[in-house]
Write a protein that holds these residues in place. Structure first.
Motif, PDB file in Angstrom:
ATOM      1  N   SER A  12      -1.878   5.863 -16.296  1.00  0.00           N
ATOM      2  CA  SER A  12      -1.881   5.589 -14.856  1.00  0.00           C
ATOM      3  C   SER A  12      -3.044   6.259 -14.137  1.00  0.00           C
ATOM      4  O   SER A  12      -3.412   5.843 -13.039  1.00  0.00           O
ATOM      5  N   PRO A  15      -7.246   4.242 -14.153  1.00  0.00           N
ATOM      6  CA  PRO A  15      -7.844   3.416 -13.095  1.00  0.00           C
ATOM      7  C   PRO A  15      -8.452   4.252 -11.965  1.00  0.00           C
ATOM      8  O   PRO A  15      -9.466   3.867 -11.372  1.00  0.00           O
ATOM      9  N   LEU A  16      -7.836   5.384 -11.713  1.00  0.00           N
ATOM     10  CA  LEU A  16      -8.363   6.278 -10.683  1.00  0.00           C
ATOM     11  C   LEU A  16      -9.734   6.818 -11.084  1.00  0.00           C
ATOM     12  O   LEU A  16     -10.664   6.883 -10.268  1.00  0.00           O
ATOM     13  N   LEU A  18     -11.756   5.413 -13.132  1.00  0.00           N
ATOM     14  CA  LEU A  18     -12.674   4.271 -13.132  1.00  0.00           C
ATOM     15  C   LEU A  18     -13.171   3.972 -11.722  1.00  0.00           C
ATOM     16  O   LEU A  18     -14.372   3.762 -11.495  1.00  0.00           O
ATOM     17  N   GLN A  19     -12.251   3.974 -10.784  1.00  0.00           N
ATOM     18  CA  GLN A  19     -12.621   3.717  -9.395  1.00  0.00           C
ATOM     19  C   GLN A  19     -13.677   4.716  -8.922  1.00  0.00           C
ATOM     20  O   GLN A  19     -14.694   4.338  -8.323  1.00  0.00           O
TER      21      GLN A  19
ATOM     22  N   LEU B 196      -5.463  -0.662  -8.464  1.00  0.00           N
ATOM     23  CA  LEU B 196      -5.132   0.392  -9.421  1.00  0.00           C
ATOM     24  C   LEU B 196      -3.868   0.047 -10.204  1.00  0.00           C
ATOM     25  O   LEU B 196      -3.770   0.287 -11.406  1.00  0.00           O
ATOM     26  N   GLU B 199      -4.682  -2.633 -12.762  1.00  0.00           N
ATOM     27  CA  GLU B 199      -5.431  -2.096 -13.896  1.00  0.00           C
ATOM     28  C   GLU B 199      -4.522  -1.291 -14.818  1.00  0.00           C
ATOM     29  O   GLU B 199      -4.761  -1.194 -16.017  1.00  0.00           O
ATOM     30  N   HIS B 200      -3.502  -0.706 -14.232  1.00  0.00           N
ATOM     31  CA  HIS B 200      -2.501  -0.013 -15.038  1.00  0.00           C
ATOM     32  C   HIS B 200      -1.699  -1.029 -15.859  1.00  0.00           C
ATOM     33  O   HIS B 200      -1.439  -0.836 -17.045  1.00  0.00           O
TER      34      HIS B 200
END
Lengths: 206, 206
Positions: A12, A15-16, A18-19, B196, B199-200
């Motif tokens: 979880s 993605p953070l 990646l952002q 997000l 993407e998860h």
DNA sequence: AGAAACTTGTGATTTCAATCACAACTATTA
DNA sequence: TAATAGTTGTGATTGAAATCACAAGTTTCT
């Protein structure tokens, strides 16, 4: 390909990362240490390193992480090296706003099918998508490879709509309805309910 | 009055219990056991009981929980026995959809002020709210008791807008912009970023 | 009334995630 | 070149959350 032994809470956070890495790349950065990334993303550096280490060693000791390489790696891990087509069911205020939202396409998520039950909405075009009758769900999904659904119908229709989506091959649902969906194993649900978040916030207000 | 010793993760589940209890009440139920509630909410019964026990004993042994009483208690714990006025900044597609969303008011959250920077949007009326110039933020917030903000501006304006909101007394922000806000202690942020979540989800898709 | 079934609330235990501590390696400085 | 500083990756440790197990009380059944 998802190794089942990796904690979901680790996944979880990817993605953070990646952002934030995408932001840094746009600002012209090329290499970043876990410590610097930590400041941007608000997660301890050691936790970032440990999270990444579940999937391999992406950094260089004494130097840090090559941003482009790390972005590529994360996109690969998260299966983002493809366009994900999506269906949206429920084209009310929120549904229309989501169809118009540019942020999905920018990250590789494309709404290709919009369904509603309201005759006044069926047939209208929103951002290039013509809204179809929800009764066509089966035929439309059958001849597509859509596996992700956005669920933006009223709460009382959410469970039955979700059941129908799953019956037609949907494997992941982003649920905007304020109810808890009961779905079979193998179907993943993520809930977006701003009211729950607000009620969590108010606990801390005075 | 929030006792600071209660784990945040426990607090985060209370709104979920409240939501489900409200559904049950509407269906005419009056008493429920933690086991039955567990089935509805998808959280183990013992965890529900332990969560509730942080705040007191609300149930009756051998019987269960009186739904009305438990709802009252949870609403009190979460400070929901009042109307929470909110400001929304950014009245684009998403902002308009949120202003029109009935779910906020139904749970005691009311958007009373809408701000935007776009001259074409300023002055328009949406669901009874006239959009004001964001330049009026200070004066409008000063003469109000608004402590919650919905942030629906573009990503590149989000941090500066959040700073301005905090400078004018906002204590909680529901952030829809896809960036991580850096804010001072004492201001709480909750993020809503569907990308997000998607993407998860895709991690688990094939 | 007594026995059996049910349910809560919680101390004790287990499980899982976060953090620590440091070896290994790289880059930089003198 | 040698010494210093920086950084990753990870086994060991700590800390926190989830779960177990059960006493204590309530309700239902006979």
């Amino acid at each position: 390909m998802a190794k089942p032994n990796i904690p979901d809470i680790v996944v979880s956070r990817l993605p953070l990362y990646l952002q934030t890495l995408n932001h840094l790349l746009r600002e012209g950065e090329e290499v970043i240490s876990s410590e610097e990334l930590s400041e941007q993303v608000g997660i301890p550096a050691v936790q970032i390193r440990k999270d990444l280490s579940y999937f391999g060693g992406f950094g260089v000791k004494g130097k840090g992480y090559d941003i482009i390489h790390l972005i590529d790696s994360l996109r690969s891990i998260l299966n983002l090296n493809q366009i994900w087509p999506m269906v949206i069911v429920g084209v009310g205020n929120l549904g229309q706003a989501l169809i118009r939202y540019q942020g999905f396409a920018r990250q590789g998520f494309e709404i290709v099918l919009a369904l509603d039950i309201n005759p006044k909405i069926i047939g209208t075009e929103i951002a290039g998508i013509v809204v179809q009758d929800v009764g066509l769900m089966e035929s439309e999904l059958k001849r597509s490879d859509i596996r992700i659904a956005l669920l933006t119908v009223p709460a009382n229709a959410a469970q039955s709509t979700a059941d129908a989506l799953v019956a037609n091959g949907i494997k992941a649902i982003l649920n905007y309805a304020p109810i808890i969906l009961k779905l079979p194993e193998g179907v993943r649900v993520a809930n977006i309910d701003p009211v729950l978040k607000l009620e969590h916030l108010t606990y801390y207000l005075s």
